[in-house]
Design an enzyme around this catalytic site. Structure first.
Site, PDB file in Angstrom:
ATOM      1  N   GLU A   7      59.852  40.052  66.042  1.00  0.00           N
ATOM      2  CA  GLU A   7      59.021  39.778  64.871  1.00  0.00           C
ATOM      3  C   GLU A   7      59.866  39.820  63.604  1.00  0.00           C
ATOM      4  O   GLU A   7      59.739  38.949  62.725  1.00  0.00           O
ATOM      5  CB  GLU A   7      57.899  40.806  64.788  1.00  0.00           C
ATOM      6  CG  GLU A   7      56.980  40.642  63.596  1.00  0.00           C
ATOM      7  CD  GLU A   7      55.913  41.729  63.526  1.00  0.00           C
ATOM      8  OE1 GLU A   7      55.334  41.920  62.440  1.00  0.00           O
ATOM      9  OE2 GLU A   7      55.663  42.388  64.546  1.00  0.00           O
ATOM     10  N   ASP A  63      60.421  36.441  61.342  1.00  0.00           N
ATOM     11  CA  ASP A  63      60.017  36.412  59.943  1.00  0.00           C
ATOM     12  C   ASP A  63      61.128  35.802  59.085  1.00  0.00           C
ATOM     13  O   ASP A  63      60.876  34.933  58.241  1.00  0.00           O
ATOM     14  CB  ASP A  63      59.697  37.825  59.471  1.00  0.00           C
ATOM     15  CG  ASP A  63      59.422  37.886  57.970  1.00  0.00           C
ATOM     16  OD1 ASP A  63      58.500  37.203  57.512  1.00  0.00           O
ATOM     17  OD2 ASP A  63      60.147  38.612  57.262  1.00  0.00           O
ATOM     18  N   GLU A 122      55.356  35.368  64.668  1.00  0.00           N
ATOM     19  CA  GLU A 122      56.729  35.548  64.193  1.00  0.00           C
ATOM     20  C   GLU A 122      57.660  35.903  65.351  1.00  0.00           C
ATOM     21  O   GLU A 122      58.797  35.412  65.417  1.00  0.00           O
ATOM     22  CB  GLU A 122      56.775  36.641  63.127  1.00  0.00           C
ATOM     23  CG  GLU A 122      56.110  36.237  61.822  1.00  0.00           C
ATOM     24  CD  GLU A 122      56.033  37.367  60.816  1.00  0.00           C
ATOM     25  OE1 GLU A 122      55.963  37.077  59.611  1.00  0.00           O
ATOM     26  OE2 GLU A 122      56.022  38.549  61.241  1.00  0.00           O
TER      27      GLU A 122
END
Length: 215
Positions: free
Chosen positions: A34, A38, A110
């Site tokens: 994640e 991102d 993400e």
């Protein structure tokens, strides 16, 4: 198009890990993916906006990106894939209402982007992001020219901040609306003949302040 994107995602070596929330496993979960996803999304969407709109200034590019990578939009995109039932959660987290799980779904999206990047690299991840976000079908004018309050909400959401509370008052002498708030350690006050104009003006000031503070 969704089925094509889903086929790509399901073929990832770290597909299951991407769908594993920390509540399900503290040792093997999607938090690292994640984090990576991102950063990759920020880069690829920044590049998309930069290329599409050569005359757009930095501030509007930043707001357009925030509108696309905010948690609500990412969660909506993930839910459109139809695989939310595959996300691995603890029993307690799984029983939360859907709106309480939106940030989890955004994180999974993400993580999937991060997993695709680690396996296929930047160019193929760029292709996947274009497929998922459907850039050619977006109404970019609405994304770029949103009202100041919406822009502020989306920017704050992207930076994990909450919209401040506004106090409204009407001065019968000047026949103006007063809108005030306390934000980032400062008091703000705006006056205007129309309540909506006062609200928009103060949101513009707050937006400029928070964008300056983050640079």
């Amino acid at each position: 198009m969704t089925s094509h994107a889903l086929g790509i995602l399901r073929g990832l070596e770290q597909y299951q890990l991407s769908l594993t929330h920390v509540s399900h496993s503290k040792d093997l979960n999607n938090e690292r993916l994640e984090y990576l996803g991102d950063a990759v999304l920020q880069l690829l969407i920044s590049e998309e906006i930069f290329t599409r709109f050569p005359n757009l200034d930095e501030g509007k590019m930043t707001l357009a990106r925030a509108a696309l990578v905010n948690g609500t939009n990412l969660a909506d995109i993930f839910l459109s894939l139809g695989i939310s039932n595959e996300v691995l959660l603890s029993k307690g987290t799984a029983n939360l209402p859907k709106e309480r799980k939106l940030s989890i779904y955004a994180g999974v999206m993400e993580a999937l982007i991060g997993a695709n990047y680690t396996q296929h690299g930047l160019q193929k991840t760029q292709q996947l992001v274009r497929l998922i976000f459907k850039f050619d079908e977006l109404d970019w004018s609405k994304i770029i020219e949103k009202d100041n309050k919406t822009k502020l909400q989306e920017y704050l959401q992207q930076t994990d901040m909450e919209l401040p509370n506004f106090d409204y008052d009407f001065d019968s002498v000047s026949e103006c609306y007063h809108v005030s708030t306390f934000f980032l350690g400062k008091n703000y006050l705006v006056k205007a003949k129309l309540k909506k104009d006062a609200e928009q003006d103060i949101c513009f000031q707050l937006l400029q302040e928070v964008m300056s503070a983050s640079q």
